[in-house]
Design an enzyme around this catalytic site. Structure first.
Site, PDB file in Angstrom:
ATOM      1  CE  LYS A 191      58.123 -47.338  48.800  1.00  0.00           C
ATOM      2  NZ  LYS A 191      57.994 -48.794  48.985  1.00  0.00           N
TER       3      LYS A 191
ATOM      4  CB  SER B  23      62.174 -23.000  41.480  1.00  0.00           C
ATOM      5  OG  SER B  23      63.432 -22.647  42.002  1.00  0.00           O
TER       6      SER B  23
ATOM      7  CE  LYS C 288      60.580 -27.698  34.754  1.00  0.00           C
ATOM      8  NZ  LYS C 288      61.127 -28.909  35.429  1.00  0.00           N
TER       9      LYS C 288
ATOM     10  NE  ARG D  47      63.423 -22.689  32.717  1.00  0.00           N
ATOM     11  CZ  ARG D  47      63.486 -22.751  34.032  1.00  0.00           C
ATOM     12  NH1 ARG D  47      63.673 -21.639  34.732  1.00  0.00           N
ATOM     13  NH2 ARG D  47      63.359 -23.908  34.661  1.00  0.00           N
TER      14      ARG D  47
ATOM     15  NE  ARG E 190      70.469 -33.676  42.220  1.00  0.00           N
ATOM     16  CZ  ARG E 190      70.575 -32.332  42.268  1.00  0.00           C
ATOM     17  NH1 ARG E 190      71.493 -31.773  43.026  1.00  0.00           N
ATOM     18  NH2 ARG E 190      69.742 -31.578  41.588  1.00  0.00           N
TER      19      ARG E 190
ATOM     20  CE  LYS F 218      67.833 -32.218  30.447  1.00  0.00           C
ATOM     21  NZ  LYS F 218      67.296 -31.193  31.383  1.00  0.00           N
TER      22      LYS F 218
ATOM     23  CB  SER G  78      73.872 -28.520  28.607  1.00  0.00           C
ATOM     24  OG  SER G  78      73.293 -29.562  29.386  1.00  0.00           O
TER      25      SER G  78
ATOM     26  CD  GLU H 198      63.085 -34.664  37.719  1.00  0.00           C
ATOM     27  OE1 GLU H 198      62.765 -34.555  36.520  1.00  0.00           O
ATOM     28  OE2 GLU H 198      63.742 -33.801  38.335  1.00  0.00           O
TER      29      GLU H 198
END
Length: 213
Positions: A36, A65, A69, A72, A93, A128, A130, A155
């Site tokens: 896509k 990971s 996460k 956290r 990405r 953010k 940061s 995502e």
């Protein structure tokens, strides 16, 4: 003893990920989205007569990971919980040249009839603390395997080359690291993020001037 328990929990997550064709579904989701995105890039290149998408990368979140996460976030580090609570187990990405391209790509993805937008997080309009900048789309993607349809969440991150450059460096230099003097380094990186945002705006204005000639 704690280190052994962590390794055991990560291995449990890994074993769960290897069940029920999980990786196969993930590969299908990434394949669907990649096709896509390629089509969107080609449409925009034809529309504007210039290259739009610089790079597309994809990944499945690793057991390590996922465990980190979940800890956290104060969640139980089980894969069944992760599938319910984490939206970024599958990640795509997209890197492009200009900020307006980011938003146009996002709109074209949101207009895909077989994709469902769950959440949109605009860290370009509101970076953010940061300095991190990117546009995130959380989307549901239907996948059919063996006449069985499942919907998976992915995502999609869309950003400029400048934003991507900063993000990669910040991750390598500081993110998840207990660096001595991290606060000072963080402030310096935030300053660089501001400079990149300013440069992105200037380059967009320059492109618009050139296109108007």
């Amino acid at each position: 003893m704690e280190g052994i328990n962590i390794k055991k929990k990560i291995e449990e997550i890994r074993n769960e990920m290897n069940k029920d064709q999980y990786y196969l579904y993930c590969q299908y989701v990434m394949g669907i989205l990649t096709v896509k995105i390629k089509m969107i890039g080609e449409q925009l290149e034809h529309k504007y007569n210039r290259e739009i998408i610089q790079n597309v990368s994809q990944r499945i979140k690793t057991p390590e990971s996922i465990y980190a996460k979940m800890i956290r976030k104060g969640l139980k580090p089980d894969f069944s919980v992760a599938k319910e609570k984490l939206n970024d187990l599958i990640g795509i990405r997209i890197v492009c040249l200009f900020v307006d391209d980011v938003y146009e790509i996002a709109e074209m993805l949101k207009n895909q009839k077989d994709l469902t937008l769950i959440k949109e997080k605009d860290y370009i309009a509101k970076p953010k603390k940061s300095g991190y900048m990117s546009l995130h789309l959380i989307m549901k993607v239907p996948v059919c395997i063996d006449d069985k349809i499942e919907t998976k969440t992915a995502e999609i991150q869309i950003r400029t080359t400048g934003m991507d450059f900063w993000s990669v460096l910040e991750y390598q230099l500081l993110y998840k690291k207990n660096v001595k003097g991290a606060d000072k380094i963080g402030k310096e990186l935030k300053g660089y993020a501001d400079e990149i945002a300013s440069l992105d705006r200037k380059m967009l204005k320059l492109r618009n001037r050139i296109e108007a000639i």
